[in-house]
Design an enzyme around this catalytic site. Structure first.
Site, PDB file in Angstrom:
ATOM      1  N   LYS A 222       0.815  -1.211   0.000  1.00  0.00           N
ATOM      2  CA  LYS A 222       0.000   0.000   0.000  1.00  0.00           C
ATOM      3  C   LYS A 222       0.852   1.266   0.000  1.00  0.00           C
ATOM      4  CE  LYS A 222      -4.378  -1.734   1.756  1.00  0.00           C
ATOM      5  NZ  LYS A 222      -5.385  -1.674   2.820  1.00  0.00           N
ATOM      6  N   ARG A 256      -3.540  -9.890   5.367  1.00  0.00           N
ATOM      7  CA  ARG A 256      -4.051 -10.010   3.995  1.00  0.00           C
ATOM      8  C   ARG A 256      -2.965  -9.507   3.058  1.00  0.00           C
ATOM      9  NH1 ARG A 256      -6.800  -6.745   0.256  1.00  0.00           N
ATOM     10  NH2 ARG A 256      -8.398  -7.842  -0.972  1.00  0.00           N
TER      11      ARG A 256
END
Length: 275
Positions: A222, A256
């Site tokens: 991210k 995740r």
């Protein structure tokens, strides 16, 4: 001690951190958009994640990256149905990453084990559909909505506000008769949060992990990894591993990730050294 997560066909012991492998059937996801946008290549990719050690597969057909555009339920379902239909036969927990009640119902009818919702079941009808099932439920915090969430995110105390929102959502589900054992919380790194917010949220993550529910974190590749390391998306594996381990050290029980094999190895070493 965190109790097992009740997720459809599975009782997931959380005595060690679990790895959820990301399976995007999308042309526009921020990291791997277009790499697996047809059923056959996606099924091969998903199977490879299981072989690499994924404990759970999370399958989604719509990008929720910052600035993304929504797709209709039929388009989303056309993307993910053949992958779900195959994956539910593999003997591993299957999660569907969707906020659309229609998609949730279709996926539950196919036998998926987990509903993973970035809107925390706030769409009309979502709570009722999922409450009536036996599926595990992952509730995520997001300020705003994907198209505009990164324009001007604002918080007083981000860790406390995320915790309070998620506990409010769990209270609503408990009132509907959903057992606490089916619930999992995701603080929503990168969803309506600046780099400063993401760092503060990670530093205050124990405010959420202390609440007694399993906590799932998604930090893989991210912008917060790029913002702290200076690396582009393709070079964010080391930073993603470091962030995942920091969250696990703060009590997160599920990570995740895109890079399953590397994460599995990192967690094995971390666990062995921690004892």
């Amino acid at each position: 001690m965190i109790q097992p997560w009740s997720a459809g066909r599975f009782q997931l012991a959380l005595s060690r951190p679990l790895v959820m492998g990301i399976v995007n059937v999308t042309p526009d996801s921020f990291s791997d958009g277009g790499q697996h946008d047809d059923a056959s290549s996606t099924i091969r990719h998903a199977s490879g994640l299981v072989e690499a050690g994924a404990d759970i597969l999370d399958i989604g057909g719509e990008s929720t990256r910052p600035g993304s555009r929504a797709v209709d339920a039929d388009t989303e379902w056309a993307r993910i149905e053949p992958v779900l239909r195959e994956a539910v036969q593999w003997g591993v927990p299957i999660s569907v990453d969707s906020y659309k009640p229609q998609t949730m119902q279709r996926a539950l009818d196919l036998g998926v084990d987990i509903i993973n919702d970035v809107y925390a079941l706030r769409m009309p009808g979502a709570e009722t559909i999922v409450a009536a099932s036996q599926a595990g439920i992952c509730l995520m915090h997001m300020q705003g909505e994907p198209g505009t969430m990164q324009l001007q995110p604002h918080y007083g105390d981000v860790a406390a506000e995320v915790r309070d929102f998620l506990l409010q959502r769990t209270a609503g589900l408990l009132a509907l008769g959903v057992p606490a054992s089916r619930l999992c919380l995701d603080p929503g790194f990168g969803f309506g949060k600046s780099l400063v917010h993401n760092i503060a949220l990670a530093q205050g993550l124990e405010a959420l992990t202390a609440c007694g529910y399993p906590v799932l974190v998604g930090v893989s590749r991210k912008s917060m990894i790029g913002g702290t390391s200076g690396r582009p998306v393709a070079d964010r594996l080391p930073g993603s591993l470091a962030a995942a381990l920091a969250c696990v050290a703060a009590g997160a029980r599920i990570v995740r990730v895109h890079d399953v094999a590397a994460t599995v190895d990192a967690l094995k070493v971390w666990t062995a050294l921690r004892g």
